[in-house]
Design a protein around this motif. Structure first.
Motif, PDB file in Angstrom:
ATOM      1  N   LEU A 195       0.786  -1.225   0.079  1.00  2.00           N
ATOM      2  CA  LEU A 195      -0.212  -0.054   0.039  1.00  2.00           C
ATOM      3  C   LEU A 195       0.861   1.058   0.134  1.00  2.00           C
ATOM      4  O   LEU A 195       0.567   2.183  -0.551  1.00  2.00           O
ATOM      5  N   CYS A 196       2.130   1.151   0.487  1.00  2.80           N
ATOM      6  CA  CYS A 196       2.638   2.588   1.060  1.00  2.80           C
ATOM      7  C   CYS A 196       4.026   2.475   0.412  1.00  2.80           C
ATOM      8  O   CYS A 196       4.576   3.724   0.163  1.00  2.80           O
ATOM      9  N   HIS A 197       4.783   1.462   0.137  1.00  2.00           N
ATOM     10  CA  HIS A 197       5.996   1.597  -0.893  1.00  2.00           C
ATOM     11  C   HIS A 197       6.912   2.365   0.025  1.00  2.00           C
ATOM     12  O   HIS A 197       7.900   3.044  -0.878  1.00  2.00           O
ATOM     13  N   ASN A 198       6.992   2.501   1.122  1.00  2.00           N
ATOM     14  CA  ASN A 198       8.140   3.475   1.642  1.00  2.00           C
ATOM     15  C   ASN A 198       8.803   2.506   2.810  1.00  2.00           C
ATOM     16  O   ASN A 198       9.613   3.474   3.626  1.00  2.00           O
ATOM     17  N   HIS A 199       8.690   1.513   3.124  1.00  2.00           N
ATOM     18  CA  HIS A 199       9.469   0.674   4.080  1.00  2.00           C
ATOM     19  C   HIS A 199      10.080  -0.795   3.684  1.00  2.00           C
ATOM     20  O   HIS A 199       9.349  -1.695   3.946  1.00  2.00           O
ATOM     21  N   PRO A 200      10.959  -0.814   2.788  1.00  2.00           N
ATOM     22  CA  PRO A 200      11.876   0.305   2.386  1.00  2.00           C
ATOM     23  C   PRO A 200      11.355   1.301   1.124  1.00  2.00           C
ATOM     24  O   PRO A 200      10.557   0.880   0.312  1.00  2.00           O
ATOM     25  N   LEU A 201      12.050   2.469   1.074  1.00  2.00           N
ATOM     26  CA  LEU A 201      11.741   3.367   0.001  1.00  2.00           C
ATOM     27  C   LEU A 201      12.182   2.603  -1.483  1.00  2.00           C
ATOM     28  O   LEU A 201      13.234   2.071  -1.305  1.00  2.00           O
ATOM     29  N   ALA A 202      11.746   3.352  -2.422  1.00  2.00           N
ATOM     30  CA  ALA A 202      12.157   2.761  -3.803  1.00  2.00           C
ATOM     31  C   ALA A 202      13.805   2.962  -3.902  1.00  2.00           C
ATOM     32  O   ALA A 202      14.552   2.549  -4.435  1.00  2.00           O
ATOM     33  N   ASP A 210      10.862 -10.176   5.362  1.00  2.00           N
ATOM     34  CA  ASP A 210      10.871 -11.292   6.651  1.00  2.00           C
ATOM     35  C   ASP A 210      11.801 -11.160   7.411  1.00  2.00           C
ATOM     36  O   ASP A 210      11.831 -11.899   8.443  1.00  2.00           O
ATOM     37  N   ILE A 211      12.910 -10.445   7.209  1.00  2.00           N
ATOM     38  CA  ILE A 211      14.133 -10.294   8.022  1.00  2.00           C
ATOM     39  C   ILE A 211      14.045  -8.977   8.981  1.00  2.00           C
ATOM     40  O   ILE A 211      14.740  -8.890   9.766  1.00  2.00           O
ATOM     41  N   GLY A 212      12.968  -8.237   8.842  1.00  2.00           N
ATOM     42  CA  GLY A 212      12.756  -7.229   9.559  1.00  2.00           C
ATOM     43  C   GLY A 212      13.587  -5.995   9.040  1.00  2.00           C
ATOM     44  O   GLY A 212      13.118  -4.985   8.502  1.00  2.00           O
ATOM     45  N   LEU A 213      14.820  -6.029   9.052  1.00  2.00           N
ATOM     46  CA  LEU A 213      15.766  -4.846   8.538  1.00  2.00           C
ATOM     47  C   LEU A 213      17.230  -5.421   8.383  1.00  2.00           C
ATOM     48  O   LEU A 213      17.488  -6.632   9.120  1.00  2.00           O
ATOM     49  N   PRO A 214      17.909  -5.190   7.711  1.00  2.00           N
ATOM     50  CA  PRO A 214      19.502  -5.873   7.347  1.00  2.00           C
ATOM     51  C   PRO A 214      20.135  -5.441   8.623  1.00  2.00           C
ATOM     52  O   PRO A 214      19.829  -4.456   9.428  1.00  2.00           O
ATOM     53  N   LYS A 220      15.855   4.716  11.947  1.00  2.00           N
ATOM     54  CA  LYS A 220      15.562   4.824  13.187  1.00  2.00           C
ATOM     55  C   LYS A 220      13.856   5.103  13.274  1.00  2.00           C
ATOM     56  O   LYS A 220      12.993   5.178  12.413  1.00  2.00           O
ATOM     57  N   ALA A 221      13.496   4.872  14.662  1.00  2.00           N
ATOM     58  CA  ALA A 221      12.096   4.693  15.105  1.00  2.00           C
ATOM     59  C   ALA A 221      11.637   6.117  14.552  1.00  2.00           C
ATOM     60  O   ALA A 221      10.123   5.817  13.952  1.00  2.00           O
ATOM     61  N   THR A 222      12.072   7.098  14.910  1.00  2.00           N
ATOM     62  CA  THR A 222      11.540   8.154  14.447  1.00  2.00           C
ATOM     63  C   THR A 222      11.193   8.531  12.856  1.00  2.00           C
ATOM     64  O   THR A 222      10.068   9.026  12.396  1.00  2.00           O
ATOM     65  N   GLU A 223      12.137   7.864  12.126  1.00  2.00           N
ATOM     66  CA  GLU A 223      12.089   7.869  10.610  1.00  2.00           C
ATOM     67  C   GLU A 223      10.907   6.714  10.180  1.00  2.00           C
ATOM     68  O   GLU A 223      10.106   7.342   9.168  1.00  2.00           O
ATOM     69  N   LEU A 224      10.932   5.734  10.875  1.00  2.00           N
ATOM     70  CA  LEU A 224       9.602   5.075  10.370  1.00  2.00           C
ATOM     71  C   LEU A 224       8.338   5.410  10.691  1.00  2.00           C
ATOM     72  O   LEU A 224       7.410   5.463  10.097  1.00  2.00           O
ATOM     73  N   ASN A 225       8.251   6.193  11.943  1.00  2.00           N
ATOM     74  CA  ASN A 225       7.048   6.894  12.186  1.00  2.00           C
ATOM     75  C   ASN A 225       6.434   7.827  11.068  1.00  2.00           C
ATOM     76  O   ASN A 225       5.370   8.103  10.906  1.00  2.00           O
ATOM     77  N   HIS A 266       2.906  -2.583  16.059  1.00  2.00           N
ATOM     78  CA  HIS A 266       3.367  -3.825  15.411  1.00  2.00           C
ATOM     79  C   HIS A 266       4.239  -4.013  14.276  1.00  2.00           C
ATOM     80  O   HIS A 266       5.119  -4.561  13.928  1.00  2.00           O
ATOM     81  N   LEU A 267       4.326  -2.500  13.508  1.00  2.00           N
ATOM     82  CA  LEU A 267       5.036  -2.191  12.341  1.00  2.00           C
ATOM     83  C   LEU A 267       6.392  -2.102  12.909  1.00  2.00           C
ATOM     84  O   LEU A 267       7.374  -2.691  12.474  1.00  2.00           O
ATOM     85  N   HIS A 268       6.626  -1.707  14.178  1.00  2.00           N
ATOM     86  CA  HIS A 268       7.958  -1.344  14.915  1.00  2.00           C
ATOM     87  C   HIS A 268       8.517  -2.763  15.033  1.00  2.00           C
ATOM     88  O   HIS A 268       9.664  -3.094  15.017  1.00  2.00           O
ATOM     89  N   TRP A 269       7.605  -3.481  15.929  1.00  2.00           N
ATOM     90  CA  TRP A 269       8.126  -5.158  16.133  1.00  2.00           C
ATOM     91  C   TRP A 269       8.294  -5.678  15.053  1.00  2.00           C
ATOM     92  O   TRP A 269       9.295  -6.678  14.993  1.00  2.00           O
ATOM     93  N   ALA A 270       7.506  -5.634  13.735  1.00  2.00           N
ATOM     94  CA  ALA A 270       7.856  -6.276  12.817  1.00  2.00           C
ATOM     95  C   ALA A 270       9.177  -5.983  11.904  1.00  2.00           C
ATOM     96  O   ALA A 270       9.683  -6.774  11.196  1.00  2.00           O
ATOM     97  N   THR A 271       9.757  -4.745  12.564  1.00  2.00           N
ATOM     98  CA  THR A 271      10.693  -4.362  11.893  1.00  2.00           C
ATOM     99  C   THR A 271      12.079  -4.600  12.988  1.00  2.00           C
ATOM    100  O   THR A 271      12.841  -5.371  12.323  1.00  2.00           O
ATOM    101  N   TRP A 272      12.248  -4.102  14.212  1.00  2.00           N
ATOM    102  CA  TRP A 272      13.390  -4.414  14.928  1.00  2.00           C
ATOM    103  C   TRP A 272      13.298  -5.646  15.577  1.00  2.00           C
ATOM    104  O   TRP A 272      14.373  -6.214  15.947  1.00  2.00           O
TER     105      TRP A 272
END
Length: 447
Positions: A195-202, A210-214, A220-225, A266-272
């Motif tokens: 839907l958003c195409h920004n996590h990660p950005l193009a 499925d790895i969360g983040l490399p 940073k959390a503020t950037e994801l927010n 949940h997006l934070h937990w699915a990330t970090w």
């Protein structure tokens, strides 16, 4: 209580300082007296220290003490190094337990991150420290909250043969096992990205969601927010969102079946948390997959299912996470659970999974599950926990197995002195997890 009587009580408690430690664990230094957090009662004494593995701990001893210990496994998990602040915050939250006369003890765990077995070992180390350095309790009630419920259940399984715990209390528990409890968070990642195409950005390096983040991501959390707000407008009242933002929020709520207020968490937990699992626990491979999951509830399910990214769980990663965080149900002492039906963090259907696990292990008769109409996760109400502890104590000491109805009645009784709310729903019947989270292909662990 007079200061003289309090002094006598503490003298009786202090007899065990310096007593021999259990040979299974290293000898531990004696805890130090520290100021208690607010709310635990003026006659409560607090002891703190850092154990031989590096975990911080905090002990609260009320006076008068009823002789029983509540051994607390905290939720989270929190990432980063352990801190003493974590256990102090939990004592403030669960201050009703020392106010009811129970001793209370909690470990920060030796490490941050999603490490269930290690946290269970740290909790057992604290029990042994309490016995060796403080006093021998009449009964030990192992309490796990949220993710800490899986820690407590794992500890009850690991140490069941020695019966160090007389009974187990699991509240708002993540009890579906590590390999199944977090499926919906991968679903959230892939639906959000479609839907958003920004996590990660193009413009950023692409990676499997499925790895969360490399490993070396600087996000940073503020950037994801900021990215979430740009796409979903969650920083605004619903009436101020654009039609596109409102449509995306509705899709996520309807497809992932989580409330709007928990999307960011949940997006934070699915990330970090996913990053912690894959980079620190499973060798860089992911134990999460969504092959075969069919998503429904959107305006165009066919387009959604065709467009989301798909991942196959790595079998060895599944085996590694399962060994650490899945449950066997081999708990022979009484187990009592409570779960809010509308819990926004740990979906109530996880209780069905736990019930099936206990039954498969032949211990359905040692489990009583209760539910409330609350919409919270972290804390329900003082009389709720007072009723649960009273029921667990009667089950342990008198063989009076409680029912959902008797616990609800106990809450009403406790409410007369503790105030607050009682929202038990004895007639509630939990549904299977697959009714809320799409089924998917499962990797053969270790295959």
């Amino acid at each position: 209580m007079t200061s003289r009587r309090a002094g006598v009580a503490w003298a009786l408690v202090g007899w065990a300082f310096g007593a021999a430690a259990d040979p299974q664990m290293p000898a531990e230094a004696a805890p130090q007296v520290v100021p208690c957090p607010a709310g635990v009662g003026n006659t409560t004494k607090c002891l703190a220290g850092q154990d031989s593995a590096g975990a911080y701990y905090l002990i609260a001893l009320p006076s008068p003490w009823n002789g029983d210990l509540v051994l607390h496994a905290h939720g989270g998990p929190f990432l980063g190094a352990p801190t003493a602040k974590r256990v102090a915050e939990d004592l403030e939250r669960w201050s009703v337990m020392p106010r009811l006369g129970y001793a209370w003890a909690a470990s920060s765990y030796r490490q941050g991150g999603v490490a269930v077995t290690a946290a269970a070992q740290d909790t057992e180390r604290l029990r042994q420290l309490f016995v060796a350095q403080v006093a021998k309790p009449k009964h030990v009630y192992l309490h796990g909250q949220s993710w800490g419920a899986s820690v407590a259940a794992k500890g009850a399984e690991l140490f069941d043969a020695g019966k160090p715990y007389d009974a187990v209390l699991l509240t708002s528990g993540v009890l579906g096992g590590g390999t199944r409890s977090y499926d919906f968070r991968l679903d959230l990642r892939v639906v959000y990205q479609s839907l958003c195409h920004n996590h990660p950005l193009a413009s950023e390096p692409q990676y499997p969601l499925d790895i969360g983040l490399p490993a070396h991501s600087a996000l940073k959390a503020t950037e994801l927010n900021q990215r979430i707000d740009a796409c979903l407008g969650l920083d605004k009242p619903a009436a101020e969102r654009t039609p596109a933002q409102s449509a995306r929020v509705k899709t996520i709520v309807d497809v992932i079946r989580i409330p709007e207020r928990s999307i960011v968490s949940h997006l934070h937990w699915a990330t970090w948390h996913f990053q912690d699992i894959t980079q620190k626990r499973t060798g860089g491979a992911s134990p999460f997959g969504n092959i075969g999951a069919v998503y429904s509830g959107s305006a165009d399910d066919a387009a959604l299912n065709a467009g989301v990214l798909r991942y196959a769980a790595d079998p060895q990663a599944v085996a590694t996470l399962a060994a650490d965080a899945d449950l066997t149900g081999q708990i022979s002492v009484p187990v009592l659970t409570v779960h809010a039906i509308h819990d926004p963090t740990a979906m109530v259907e996880l209780q069905d999974s736990f019930g099936r696990t206990m039954a498969a292990a032949g211990h359905a008769d040692t489990l009583v599950q209760t539910y409330t109409g609350d919409r919270d996760h972290s804390y329900l109400s003082d009389p709720t926990y007072a009723a649960l502890l009273e029921a667990l104590s009667a089950w342990t000491t008198q063989g009076k197995k409680p029912t959902a109805d008797s616990i609800a009645a106990g809450c009403e009784k406790a409410q007369a002195t503790l105030g607050s709310t009682c929202r038990f729903e004895p007639g509630y019947r939990v549904k299977p997890l697959d009714t809320r989270v799409p089924a998917r292909q499962r990797a053969a662990a270790g295959g």
